[in-house]
Write a protein that holds these residues in place. Structure first.
Motif, PDB file in Angstrom:
ATOM      1  N   ALA A  37       0.838  -1.237  -0.013  1.00 33.98           N
ATOM      2  CA  ALA A  37       0.078  -0.023   0.060  1.00 33.98           C
ATOM      3  C   ALA A  37       0.763   1.213   0.182  1.00 33.98           C
ATOM      4  O   ALA A  37       0.597   2.406  -0.475  1.00 33.98           O
ATOM      5  N   TYR A  38       1.853   1.318   0.775  1.00 34.99           N
ATOM      6  CA  TYR A  38       3.036   2.420   0.850  1.00 34.99           C
ATOM      7  C   TYR A  38       3.452   2.745  -0.552  1.00 34.99           C
ATOM      8  O   TYR A  38       3.491   3.715  -1.102  1.00 34.99           O
ATOM      9  N   ALA A  39       3.881   1.478  -1.300  1.00 32.17           N
ATOM     10  CA  ALA A  39       4.518   1.704  -2.685  1.00 32.17           C
ATOM     11  C   ALA A  39       3.496   2.178  -3.532  1.00 32.17           C
ATOM     12  O   ALA A  39       3.637   2.920  -4.487  1.00 32.17           O
ATOM     13  N   LYS A  56       3.878  -3.056  14.507  1.00 34.06           N
ATOM     14  CA  LYS A  56       3.870  -2.706  13.173  1.00 34.06           C
ATOM     15  C   LYS A  56       4.868  -1.405  12.988  1.00 34.06           C
ATOM     16  O   LYS A  56       5.482  -1.158  12.154  1.00 34.06           O
ATOM     17  N   ILE A  57       4.696  -0.262  13.784  1.00 26.73           N
ATOM     18  CA  ILE A  57       5.259   0.860  13.826  1.00 26.73           C
ATOM     19  C   ILE A  57       6.879   0.183  13.946  1.00 26.73           C
ATOM     20  O   ILE A  57       7.723   0.967  13.144  1.00 26.73           O
ATOM     21  N   THR A  58       7.064  -0.564  14.790  1.00 26.87           N
ATOM     22  CA  THR A  58       8.487  -0.865  14.812  1.00 26.87           C
ATOM     23  C   THR A  58       9.060  -1.451  13.649  1.00 26.87           C
ATOM     24  O   THR A  58      10.087  -1.202  12.969  1.00 26.87           O
ATOM     25  N   ASP A  65       7.751   8.611   6.401  1.00 26.36           N
ATOM     26  CA  ASP A  65       6.631   9.746   6.236  1.00 26.36           C
ATOM     27  C   ASP A  65       5.504   8.974   6.629  1.00 26.36           C
ATOM     28  O   ASP A  65       4.267   9.426   5.960  1.00 26.36           O
ATOM     29  N   LEU A  66       5.183   8.138   7.601  1.00 25.67           N
ATOM     30  CA  LEU A  66       3.824   7.573   7.687  1.00 25.67           C
ATOM     31  C   LEU A  66       3.356   8.410   8.535  1.00 25.67           C
ATOM     32  O   LEU A  66       3.770   8.871   9.613  1.00 25.67           O
TER      33      LEU A  66
END
Ligand SMILES: *Cc1c(COP(=O)(O)O)cnc(C)c1O
Length: 223
Positions: A37-39, A56-58, A65-66
């Motif tokens: 999704a980021y891509a 997930k944050i880790t 830039d999330l």
């Protein structure tokens, strides 16, 4: 798989007005799918549980830039963790929680963005302010100066017709308008976080500024 997530996001972007912020709800979704999704351009992710988000944050620390959005009910004893992890809290659903977040944010020198979760129709299965209760609490919310109170969030009760759903979204927008017209200096009410996979078109029609989509982007969740 890669194709699929990217295609779904591209299709959504074609449908949605440019000003609507798309939040990818990634609860129960793998970090690999989130990278896809980021891509495809997603920068906003929404999670409903602190623990899952923390992991997930880790794991996604290399993506600089999330923006992380909390969308699930928050217990008071996890408020500090929530502030440390999330830039947006959509599910601020009671005065006591707002005041606690405010105190902690001040201590941590944070200015979290917050939506007030409201129930337009009575719904015992969900959290959130009733309309009269919210109106009664505004003066106290105004004093929560460490919070950036940006608008309202709502979740529809189950089983509404499309017409009824549209009405609930419109009443949410009208409530935000009404609060804005009261000219509080600290309650902005520009944002409307409303619309999920089953109802986002109606929410957008009613003026949603942020929609929260899980299954439309990632497919059915395996629970
Ligand atoms: C799970 C969830 C969503 C996303 O739901 P989908 O049906 O997968 O789009 C949105 N908002 C909240 C509050 C949720 O819990």
């Amino acid at each position: 798989m890669t194709e699929l997530i990217a295609q779904r996001i591209a299709k959504l972007r074609q449908q949605l007005p440019a000003q609507v912020r798309l939040i990818a709800i990634s609860k129960k979704v793998s970090v690999e799918a989130m990278r896809e999704a980021y891509a495809a351009g997603v920068r906003d992710f929404g999670e409903s549980r602190i623990q899952e988000a923390e992991e997930k944050i880790t794991k996604l620390q290399d993506l600089p830039d999330l923006t992380w959005h909390l969308i699930g009910h928050l217990q008071s004893n996890k408020a500090k963790k929530a502030l440390e992890q999330f830039q947006w809290i959509h599910s601020c659903d009671r005065l006591e929680l707002a005041q606690r977040l405010n105190r902690l944010a001040a201590e941590l020198s944070l200015r979290p963005q917050v939506c007030l979760q409201v129930k337009i129709l009575p719904d015992p299965s969900k959290h959130g302010w009733s309309v009269p209760q919210l109106l009664a609490d505004l003066a106290k919310l105004e004093q929560c100066q460490a919070l950036q109170i940006r608008g309202l969030m709502t979740i529809l009760p189950l089983g509404l017709s499309p017409q009824e759903s549209l009405e609930v979204f419109e009443r949410t927008r009208e409530l935000a308008d009404k609060i804005r017209q009261q000219n509080w200096s600290h309650l902005e009410m520009q944002e409307l976080s409303m619309g999920m996979s089953s109802d986002y078109s109606l929410a957008v029609q009613a003026g949603a500024t942020m929609i929260r989509l899980g299954r439309t982007i990632f497919g059915e969740r395996i629970t």
